[in-house]
Scaffold this active site. Structure first.
Site, PDB file in Angstrom:
ATOM      1  CE  LYS A 134      -6.193   9.188   8.368  1.00  0.00           C
ATOM      2  NZ  LYS A 134      -6.458   9.778   7.042  1.00  0.00           N
ATOM      3  CB  ILE A 135      -1.530   5.819  14.209  1.00  0.00           C
ATOM      4  CG1 ILE A 135      -1.096   6.889  15.230  1.00  0.00           C
ATOM      5  CG2 ILE A 135      -0.455   4.756  14.021  1.00  0.00           C
ATOM      6  CD1 ILE A 135       0.141   7.666  14.846  1.00  0.00           C
TER       7      ILE A 135
END
Length: 303
Positions: A165-166
């Site tokens: 999850k960026i």
């Protein structure tokens, strides 16, 4: 090739007016999120106010939430902690009660105690031994730098590290590099931060998004159209929701989903624990003014 996709919103944790956890309300939140078409659900994340929840409450929320969802959709349990053994124990607890995966930030405690690259790798490796897929949360809150080469190494050398999850600044550039350098080891490159950069992130290779629970049914079409190759439809769907998403991201944070769910009869109270203040009445009104024309499920679910 990406294996994980779709929209996996974060469940808010409802509290009664006196600040105690509303466990019945939590069940309603989860049911509403499933009815919104969520592909998965994340609990105990930052947008769940995990930093305001006791260890006992965390255990009960994990157990009761997983039992209530009962496999209808996969559930991610957030387990971040500076202490590696505590993160490992949380992962084992989540696995024992049926979690599909866990999410964690790198080890940090406050502004000055931050894990090094090697300490971060070691913590994720030890959690990986529990045997649940891990989503790496790359968020500014931790203050820990997670360069692409480190993330790629983790994906290649730690079997359970599969999702990312960026939500750092310029997330699209990092996602693009992560997908290019990691190849098939990157099974789930995800967008975060309430989908404020969703189109750019999808164009960069993201296959899914972890948003709040405010309007996931309205954001999902952006992802679906993009995955089907219809970028024009995706762009139009994104333009439709972006004012509300921007207002949530910049003005409300995790309080937005609760406000919408109270209006929609999902939960009774939008209380957040001190020291989090309630939304200003004007801010709340402006949020609902932007959300109502979208006609999301959460605004009518309980009526």
């Amino acid at each position: 090739m990406a294996v994980y996709s779709g929209i996996w919103p974060v469940a808010p944790t409802p509290f009664h007016e006196d600040g105690t956890v509303d466990y019945d309300g939590m069940n309603r939140v989860l049911d509403c999120m499933i009815d919104q078409g969520s592909d998965g659900i994340c609990i105990l994340a930052n947008f769940s106010e995990q930093f305001l929840i006791t260890d006992e409450e965390r255990c009960l929320l994990t157990e009761r939430s997983l039992a209530h969802v009962a496999g209808r959709v996969p559930v991610i349990v957030t387990i971040s902690h500076f202490a590696t053994q505590i993160a490992v124990d949380r992962a084992a607890h989540a696995k024992a009660h049926g979690a599909a995966m866990v999410m964690m930030m790198p080890p940090y405690h406050g502004a000055l105690m931050r894990g090094t690259a090697e300490q971060t790798f070691e913590q994720f490796a030890l959690v990986g031994e529990v045997g649940l897929p891990i989503m790496v949360q790359d968020a500014p809150l931790s203050g820990v730098d997670l360069p692409v080469p480190l993330l790629v190494r983790m994906a290649r050398e730690i079997e359970m590290v599969k999702l990312f999850k960026i939500e750092c600044p310029q997330a699209a550039a990092k996602l693009r590099a992560l997908v290019a350098e990691g190849g098939n080891a990157i099974e789930g490159p995800f967008d975060g931060e309430e989908a404020i950069t969703l189109m750019a992130d999808l164009d960069a290779g993201a296959t899914g998004a972890m948003t709040s629970a405010m309007i996931p049914d309205q954001i999902k079409p952006v992802i679906s159209h993009h995955a089907a190759g219809d970028r024009g439809a995706a762009q139009a769907a994104y333009a439709r929701v972006l004012p509300a998403v921007n207002f949530e991201n910049r003005q409300c944070g995790f309080r937005s989903a609760k406000a919408v769910m109270v209006e929609g009869g999902v939960i009774r109270s939008e209380t957040c624990r001190h020291p989090i203040p309630p939304l200003h009445p004007d801010t709340r009104a402006q949020l609902l003014e932007l959300v109502r024309p979208l006609d999301p499920i959460a605004l009518k679910w309980g009526h």
